[in-house]
Every structure is written in structure tokens, then in C-alpha cells.
Design a protein around this motif. Structure first.
Motif, short mmCIF file in Angstrom:
data_model
loop_
_atom_site.label_atom_id
_atom_site.label_comp_id
_atom_site.label_asym_id
_atom_site.label_seq_id
_atom_site.Cartn_x
_atom_site.Cartn_y
_atom_site.Cartn_z
N SER A 32 -18.31 -6.37 39.95
CA SER A 32 -19.09 -7.52 40.41
C SER A 32 -20.36 -7.73 39.60
O SER A 32 -20.89 -8.85 39.54
N LYS A 33 -20.90 -6.69 38.96
CA LYS A 33 -22.14 -6.83 38.20
C LYS A 33 -21.91 -7.32 36.77
O LYS A 33 -22.87 -7.61 36.06
N PHE A 34 -20.66 -7.39 36.36
CA PHE A 34 -20.38 -7.82 34.99
C PHE A 34 -20.45 -9.34 34.89
O PHE A 34 -19.98 -10.05 35.78
N GLN A 394 -17.52 3.67 28.16
CA GLN A 394 -18.91 3.22 28.00
C GLN A 394 -18.96 2.10 26.96
O GLN A 394 -18.42 2.22 25.86
N TYR A 395 -19.61 1.00 27.33
CA TYR A 395 -19.89 -0.04 26.36
C TYR A 395 -21.38 -0.37 26.43
O TYR A 395 -21.85 -0.93 27.43
N ASN A 396 -22.12 0.01 25.42
CA ASN A 396 -23.58 -0.11 25.43
C ASN A 396 -24.13 0.54 26.71
O ASN A 396 -23.88 1.71 26.95
N ASP A 397 -24.85 -0.21 27.52
CA ASP A 397 -25.41 0.36 28.74
C ASP A 397 -24.49 0.22 29.94
O ASP A 397 -24.85 0.62 31.06
N TRP A 398 -23.31 -0.34 29.72
CA TRP A 398 -22.40 -0.61 30.83
C TRP A 398 -21.35 0.48 30.93
O TRP A 398 -20.80 0.94 29.93
N VAL A 399 -21.04 0.87 32.15
CA VAL A 399 -19.97 1.83 32.40
C VAL A 399 -18.80 1.10 33.03
O VAL A 399 -18.95 0.45 34.08
#
Length: 516
Positions: A32-34, A394-399
Motif C-alpha cells: 500500500s505504501k508503494f 531491496q530496491y533503494n530504500d524500499w523493501v
């Protein structure tokens, strides 16, 4: 009255369920935060609308407009647009487990074949049974077959140009590539190069299969259902689907016959072994039936037939599309590309009957550069969707939580201006040793995919491309005939493989003069 109350209750419960589902997907879902369109987060109908409108296959363009890095493009899928991240998503089996997202796996209607297998371990086992048949040594053993089929191709080109004044290359290349792969896998060529009508019918069947992809991508049940309906009825109500169903039935019949022959051989002999001669009768089925790593349920005729359907369709279509593009770009810049190509080929084919090996052809730097650049511009349009079932990515700061469907589009990598400057331009010189960025170009040449699910037929495809392009321009001098890049060459629709516009006439050529 009681019935009315039941309907009211059922409708209310259904409405509350969907309201709850929308709230969950928007605010409580792990994704939901993406970032991404709210409508796409709520329902996969967002993709379906864009993919099915007009002439179909349009969602890839909508996707390009949505993001620069990543986007939630459906309730359960994240798409990432970052070339360097391909090394994280598309890895080898030794580097990580990657399942195929089930809806993506099912879109071709072959869920029991290698292409349609979702689970990583099952895919690995099925692929291991097929891999020896497509080894580099087996592909090298088919060079004579490829040369023989190309001789037939040249005769058909001569006949059609003599009759019509030109020839459309995609259809004839599809006949060539399909005759090669059918002989290679089944021990029996389809004979498309010897019968122009059959060649056109097969072209229509493959185009029909391509047209079904946007629908099968959204509704995975379409192709399996079509196989259960009588062909005679399907030809009336849905002729495109009838062609697809007929292909499945034909491969099932051949697989069934192969199983019967295999069982009879086992009764009559002891210790039979498959030597992986790719031109043996039912070579692909024999490879599977005699592979000790496959359990008996994996050797059922209606399972192994899915492998043949995939190879007959993909093995011809991808190669023919690449060859079509090569011919266009070579002739579109004929004065700069062709003389150097002919000079190289002449060094190996000084006699008209010369048949150099693929290993020798691969040592020709300009021919190799032309082939690599063609592979780059003809890269698949489809996005590849993977699931790391036990690993958070992991993509940059996103998990990205374990089990998340994550996709990348190979064509975005092939047209990344940071890797390939002026990506729309056809520049074979990118692939020459003089390019200081050659290592980076080679690293991100992803036309055959990457990782544990890389294209199984890469060695056979390479052999066909090298032999076809070396031989074609060695023996004939062509020029383009009423061919427009935007209409006839550039991909404008995503049918997994790229498809040209609905108004395309194809890459058509005629003779400038016969080589002496």
C-alpha cells in the motif's frame, strides 16, 4: 418475500466484501505504501482496460508514462524501471529462488511446459530434461539442416519475386525458422518452405496466437477452454482461437504417439538410451520420456505436448521477427552496413557452395555486431514478472516483501540511453572492440532474458541468425520495397513478442540485381 430478503442479504454481503477489499488494498496491503495509480492498486482491471483497448497490447505504453523507477501496477505487482536492478531480479538458480508469477506463467496456455511453469524447483527439473537437446554441441550438429532449409528459402524468394516483384520477409522467415525447429525437435519438418499456402496458414496461426496473448494475460482460462470446444465450432465463432487450439491438438497427437512408441521400445529392448540427435523422430519427446530426473506423471502425453507447443510457436516467431528486423536495418542503411558485411562473409565463403561453421561465422566482428544490434532492437516487449518466495528484495530504500510479484521490462533495458546512446538508432558499431563501453553493452544485452529462465533455444537461434544473414546477403542483392519503419518495423503492440501496427504490410524486398 423470503427469497427477496436472501437476495438483499447476499448483495449486501457482497458489497461489504468489495468495499473491505478496496480499503485493504489501498491502506493495509503490504504494497500500500508503494506509489502508483489508486485504481491500479484496487483492481487488475486497470491493466486490462489499457491492454485490451484498440488493437490490443497497449498497457506497456501506459506503464512507461506512469513511472521513472517503480510503480504498483496492480494489487499484487510492483514494476521497476532501473536497468541495474535486473541483476537482482533475474538471477541464476545458484543466486536465488525465483518463481514465475502465476498469471504471467499462464498467459501462453501451456502451464505444464517450461515456459508456463511457475514454481522454481519444478521449472528447474523440467528445464534440465530439455537442456541437453539445446546444447551448443547439438545446435552445431544442426548446421547442415539450417543450411539445407535456407537453400529452400532462397528458392522460395526467387519464385515469389519472379511472380510478384517483391516478397514479404516475415512470413517466409517464419516458414524457414519453423521448418528448422520442427525438424530439430520432432524429426519431421512442417514443410512450410515447400508449400507457400501452408506457410501463410502457419503465419496466420502464429499471428492468431499472438493476438490472444493480451486476452490470455488477463483471463488465463481462455486458451485452456478453447481446447475443450470442438474445433469445427471454434472455427465459426472464434477462428483465431481455433488455430491455437488446433496447434495444441496436433502436438498432443504427436506426443501420444511418441509415448506409445516409447512404451513399446521399453518392452522390446533393455537399456535404451537417447543420444540427443536433434533430428531423430520425436526428439523432444524422447528426450523427456527417457530422462531419469522426471517422475512418471511428468511424462504424460498431455504434459509433454506443452513443451512442443511452446517450442514450435516461440522457436519460429522470435527468430523470424529478428531476421525481419535485420533485413530492414541492413537495407535501410545499405551503403554503410552491407559492403563491410559482404567483405567479411566473402573471407569465409569464397565459393558459392561454402558452408562455414557457426563457430567460424561468430569470429566475424561486423556480422556479430549486426546480429547483436538486431537482437537489441528486437527485444521482447513483455514484462517479466518474478516472485522471490523466501526472500525480501531491496530496491533503494524500499523493501519488497517476500512473495511479492516484481516485474521488469527487458525492452526498457535494451533502449536505456545510459547504456545505449541514441537507442532508436541502429548502430552495429556499438558492439565493436573499439567501443570503450563494450563490456557494459554486452552485460545488458538481454534479448534472450537473464537468469535461471533464460531462453532455452539460444544456441539454435544463434546458429540460424548467423547462417541466415551470412548466406542471404552473400547470394542476393536486395532493396526495400514500399516499407515504412513506423508502420512495418517498429513494435507498437505488446503480444509478449513485439507486434507491428495493425496496418503493417511487412518488410518487403525486391532484387536490386543478382550477384554474379
Amino acid at each position: 418475500m423470503a427469497n427477496f430478503n436472501i437476495w438483499v442479504l447476499a448483495s449486501s454481503v457482497t458489497l461489504l466484501y468489495f468495499i473491505g477489499l478496496v480499503i485493504y488494498r489501498l491502506y493495509f496491503h503490504p504494497l500500500s505504501k508503494f506509489p502508483g495509480p489508486k485504481l491500479a492498486a484496487v483492481t487488475s482491471w486497470y491493466e486490462a482496460y489499457h491492454d485490451l483497448k484498440g488493437s490490443g497490447g497497449q498497457f506497456m505504453y501506459r506503464l512507461n508514462k506512469l513511472h521513472k523507477t517503480y510503480v504498483r501496477l496492480s494489487p499484487d505487482e510492483i514494476h521497476i524501471s532501473d536497468t541495474t536492478w535486473v541483476d537482482t531480479l533475474l538471477v541464476s538458480s545458484a543466486q536465488g529462488t525465483r518463481d514465475k508469477y502465476v498469471p504471467a506463467a499462464n498467459q501462453a496456455g501451456t502451464p505444464q511446459g517450461v515456459f508456463g511453469t511457475s514454481a522454481h524447483n519444478t521449472h528447474r527439473r523440467r528445464r534440465a530434461a530439455l537442456s541437453p537437446l539445446f546444447s551448443r554441441s547439438c545446435a552445431a550438429g544442426a548446421e547442415g539442416l539450417i543450411y539445407d532449409k535456407f537453400d529452400l528459402l532462397l528458392r522460395q524468394i526467387d519464385a515469389q519475386i519472379a511472380r510478384d516483384g517483391y516478397i514479404e520477409m516475415r512470413t517466409v522467415f517464419l516458414a524457414f525458422a519453423t521448418d528448422v525447429v520442427s525438424k530439430y525437435c520432432l524429426g519431421r519438418s512442417f514443410g512450410l518452405l515447400e508449400d507457400e499456402t501452408k506457410g501463410k496458414e502457419w503465419h496466420d496461426s502464429i499471428r492468431a496466437l499472438a493476438k490472444t496473448i493480451p486476452y490470455a494475460r488477463q483471463f488465463n482460462w481462455i486458451i485452456p477452454l478453447s481446447q475443450k470446444i470442438p474445433i469445427s465450432f471454434m472455427r465459426v465463432v472464434a477462428p483465431d482461437m481455433a488455430r491455437v487450439a488446433a496447434m495444441h491438438h496436433d502436438m498432443e497427437a504427436q506426443a501420444s504417439q511418441a509415448v506409445k512408441e516409447h512404451e513399446q521400445e521399453e518392452k522390446n529392448s533393455v537399456g535404451i538410451s537417447f543420444h540427443r540427435n536433434p533430428t531423430d523422430k520425436f526428439a523432444i519427446f524422447r528426450a523427456l520420456l527417457q530422462h531419469h530426473g522426471l517422475p512418471p506423471p511428468e511424462k504424460r502425453f498431455n504434459r509433454i505436448s506443452h513443451e512442443a507447443v511452446t517450442l514450435m510457436a516461440a522457436g519460429g516467431e522470435t527468430t523470424s521477427s529478428t531476421l525481419m528486423m535485420a533485413v530492414y536495418f541492413i537495407l535501410a542503411d545499405k551503403q554503410n552496413i552491407l559492403p563491410r558485411l559482404r567483405e567479411e562473409v566473402e573471407s569465409l565463403m569464397s565459393r558459392g557452395s561454402s558452408r562455414p561453421s557457426v563457430a567460424d561465422l561468430e569470429r566475424l566482428p561486423w556480422l556479430t555486431a549486426v546480429i547483436k544490434e538486431t537482437l537489441r532492437v528486437s527485444t521482447l516487449t513483455a514484462r517479466l514478472t518474478r516472485v522471490a518466495p523466501d526472500e525480501a528484495l531491496q530496491y533503494n530504500d524500499w523493501v519488497l516483501p517476500a512473495g511479492t510479484a516484481v516485474s521488469m521490462t527487458l525492452r526498457e533495458i535494451s533502449f536505456d540511453p545510459e547504456i545505449f546512446p541514441s537507442p532508436m538508432a541502429f548502430r552495429p558499431e556499438r558492439w565493436l572492440p573499439s567501443n570503450p563501453n563494450l563490456d557494459k553493452c554486452n552485460r545488458y544485452l538481454v534479448a534472450f532474458g537473464r537468469g535461471s529462465r533464460m531462453c532455452l533455444g539460444i544456441n539454435l537461434a544463434h546458429a540460424e541468425l548467423y547462417i541466415a544473414l551470412a548466406t542471404l546477403f552473400r547470394h542476393r542483392d536486395f532493396e526495400l520495397h514500399d516499407t515504412v519503419r513506423e508502420r512495418d518495423v517498429d513494435f507498437s503492440r505488446d503480444f509478449f513478442v513485439g507486434e507491428t501496427s495493425a496496418s503493417a504490410k511487412g518488410v518487403r524486398v525486391k532484387y536490386a540485381k543478382l550477384s554474379v
